[in-house]
Enzyme design. Structure first.
Site, short mmCIF file in Angstrom:
data_model
loop_
_atom_site.label_atom_id
_atom_site.label_comp_id
_atom_site.label_asym_id
_atom_site.label_seq_id
_atom_site.Cartn_x
_atom_site.Cartn_y
_atom_site.Cartn_z
N CYS A 1 -10.34 -4.90 0.30
CA CYS A 1 -11.52 -3.80 0.16
C CYS A 1 -12.30 -3.90 -1.06
CB CYS A 1 -11.01 -2.37 0.46
SG CYS A 1 -10.00 -1.65 -1.41
N GLU B 1 -3.15 -4.88 -2.89
CA GLU B 1 -3.65 -5.41 -4.05
C GLU B 1 -3.65 -4.85 -5.44
OE1 GLU B 1 -4.56 -5.04 -0.88
OE2 GLU B 1 -5.95 -6.53 -0.18
N CYS C 1 -4.02 0.74 -2.51
CA CYS C 1 -3.99 -0.76 -1.82
C CYS C 1 -2.93 -1.47 -2.31
CB CYS C 1 -5.19 -1.62 -1.78
SG CYS C 1 -6.49 -0.70 -0.64
N CYS D 1 -10.63 -3.11 -4.15
CA CYS D 1 -9.61 -4.31 -4.75
C CYS D 1 -10.63 -5.45 -5.15
CB CYS D 1 -8.67 -4.53 -3.66
SG CYS D 1 -7.45 -3.23 -3.35
N GLU E 1 0.43 5.38 0.53
CA GLU E 1 -0.49 6.33 1.08
C GLU E 1 0.01 7.67 0.51
OE1 GLU E 1 -0.98 5.40 5.14
OE2 GLU E 1 -2.18 3.82 4.68
N ASN F 1 0.84 -1.27 -0.02
CA ASN F 1 0.06 0.10 0.08
C ASN F 1 0.92 1.37 -0.02
OD1 ASN F 1 0.87 -0.79 2.71
ND2 ASN F 1 -1.15 0.57 3.49
N1 THU Z 1 -5.05 -1.43 2.53
C1 THU Z 1 -4.76 -2.28 1.80
O1 THU Z 1 -3.47 -2.34 0.91
N2 THU Z 1 -5.21 -3.65 1.34
C2 THU Z 1 -6.48 -3.95 1.95
O2 THU Z 1 -6.79 -5.10 1.71
C3 THU Z 1 -7.11 -3.23 2.90
C4 THU Z 1 -6.49 -1.95 3.23
C5 THU Z 1 -4.43 -0.47 3.00
C6 THU Z 1 -4.97 0.90 2.71
C7 THU Z 1 -4.58 1.83 3.69
O3 THU Z 1 -3.43 2.31 3.25
C8 THU Z 1 -4.51 1.02 4.65
O4 THU Z 1 -4.57 -0.29 4.48
C9 THU Z 1 -5.36 1.35 5.78
O5 THU Z 1 -6.70 1.37 5.21
#
Ligand code: THU
Length: 160
Positions: free
Chosen positions: A111, A74, A72, A114, A63, A61
């Site tokens: 999520c 994925e 994310c 994704c 941000e 991920n």
């Molecule tokens: N996140 C992911 O990378 N994958 C997931 O399946 C759930 C959430 C990340 C997004 C964000 O950077 C952090 O987790 C908190 O939501």
């Protein structure tokens, strides 16, 4: 009115019960959490995709201060795989998350956005993406994202 029943099943494996190939992909996803850029959530997610020819592509991920601009693990892994190896279908995707000094006990389900992207990848290559969702207390395995997204919006939905 009629009612429809939607049933999803997942297999739950202890780490030692997993095949070597599965453990390998999970380890890559765990390693990928180290490249996460998560200064806001501090929740570090890694994903590893295995392609048809055996290539493994990872993502994490990333941000941004404008939260929706981040992405994310994925999607990072899948879009990179598709951009770099467009001829190779994606067969498997492992996901792991590191939070507060340890890998999470429970698997992190992808999520909604994704899930939709994974569905798009299944549709693009015409084959399911097996998911390995790692947790310290067990790994959930499903043969297709359809198990997590029972009512699917695809290109076909627009042909009616
Ligand atoms: N996140 C992911 O990378 N994958 C997931 O399946 C759930 C959430 C990340 C997004 C964000 O950077 C952090 O987790 C908190 O939501």
């Amino acid at each position: 009115m009629k009612e429809i029943e939607i049933i999803s099943k997942a297999q739950v494996y202890g780490y030692d019960e997993l095949a070597g190939n599965d453990r390998e992909l999970i380890e890559k996803a765990k390693e990928a959490t180290r490249n996460s850029y998560a200064p806001y959530s501090k929740f570090c997610v890694g994903a590893a995709a295995r392609l048809a020819d055996g290539t493994i592509v990872t993502g994490s991920n990333q941000e941004n201060a404008a939260f929706p601009s981040g992405t994310c693990a994925e999607r990072t892994a899948l879009f990179y795989a598709n951009a770099r190896y467009p001829e190779q279908s994606v067969r498997e995707l492992a996901v792991a998350a590191f939070n507060r000094g340890k890998f999470t006990s429970s698997p992190i389900p992808p999520c909604g956005a994704c899930r939709q992207v994974i569905l798009g990848v299944e549709e693009r290559y015409g084959c399911p993406v097996r998911l390995l969702l790692y947790g310290e207390d067990g790994t959930y395995v499903v043969d297709s994202v359809k198990a997590l997204l029972p009512l699917q919006f695809t290109g076909e939905s627009m042909t009616e």
